[in-house]
Write a protein that holds these residues in place. Sequence first.
Motif, mmCIF file in Angstrom:
data_model
loop_
_atom_site.group_PDB
_atom_site.id
_atom_site.type_symbol
_atom_site.label_atom_id
_atom_site.label_comp_id
_atom_site.label_asym_id
_atom_site.label_seq_id
_atom_site.Cartn_x
_atom_site.Cartn_y
_atom_site.Cartn_z
ATOM 1 N N ASP A 34 72.136 -37.721 -74.234
ATOM 2 C CA ASP A 34 71.818 -36.425 -73.644
ATOM 3 C C ASP A 34 71.693 -35.382 -74.758
ATOM 4 N N ARG A 36 72.100 -32.381 -74.698
ATOM 5 C CA ARG A 36 73.140 -31.353 -74.599
ATOM 6 C C ARG A 36 74.350 -31.692 -75.457
ATOM 7 N N LYS A 66 79.756 -34.777 -69.618
ATOM 8 C CA LYS A 66 80.033 -35.577 -68.426
ATOM 9 C C LYS A 66 80.801 -34.760 -67.391
ATOM 10 N N ASP A 69 78.409 -32.512 -65.590
ATOM 11 C CA ASP A 69 77.638 -33.259 -64.593
ATOM 12 C C ASP A 69 78.474 -33.538 -63.345
#
Length: 296
Positions: A34, A36, A66, A69
């Motif tokens: 990712d 990010r 994580k 998310d």
Amino acid sequence: MDFILIAVAVLGGIGLIAALVLYVCSKKFAVFEDPRIAKVTEALPGANCGGCGFAGCGGLADALVKGADAGSLDGLKCPVGGSEVMGKVADLLGMAIANTEPMVAVVRCNGTCELRQRIARYDGLKTCAAVNACGAGETGCGFGCLGCGDCVSACQFDAIRMNPETGLPEVDDDKCTSCGACVKACPRHIIELRKKGPKNRRVYVSCVNKDKGPAAMKACKAACIGCGKCEKGCPFGAITIENNVSYIDFTKCRLCKKCVAVCPTKAIHAVNFPAPKPKVDTESTETQEQRKEEQA
């Protein structure tokens, strides 16, 4: 000449097949990262101290992404960067974070060289871990600081130093990042992270000796004897006694210092409080003159 052309063609075919296989494998087994994570890692201080509970800033960045998310960043923080860095990370991830109060390392031992009698001599490896593995150390207290400075070696921020006069470690509040490295390094668990408190004021029991009163006092004159006076005197229920030693819960403590006043061994410390004001004699000048005349 034909042999050369055949060899070149075979090698070219093998190379083409190998390239095709590598391309297929790279697509099939590609690991997606990712983007990010890289941005969050860049926002973190890069200390890689492990105080967050992860293996470096990269591990924390992965956990933060994580967590975002999953919809929550609770329990994830960078002790070195503090609320400022975590605020930047939250902005990057589009999340909100709860304001956490700054923490600081506290040495819960007041057994200076004067207060703890030396009863043995240790000539082995000069580390707290080694001394602790061999027994009680050089003093009669089997719970207090061993004075070899493992905490100093573990600190990456030069926030702890050994006081040569007292033989105890001292924490610099301004440099301490609450990474917890010193806490992990101490084999006797006398260092803990506590809330810094308003204006850096804290009240805590500077002893972890679990022996009963007489034995504790014999080993160290400043030991907690578990008498219970502090527990009874605390109006907020912040003090408990377990295994003959008092403990102040910093989440409940309101810094009233009543426990400090009643402790018979001065094992409870109040840090960064202003010195008490001297008592002002409110007696009038006329009354004082009359008393002098009566005494005369």
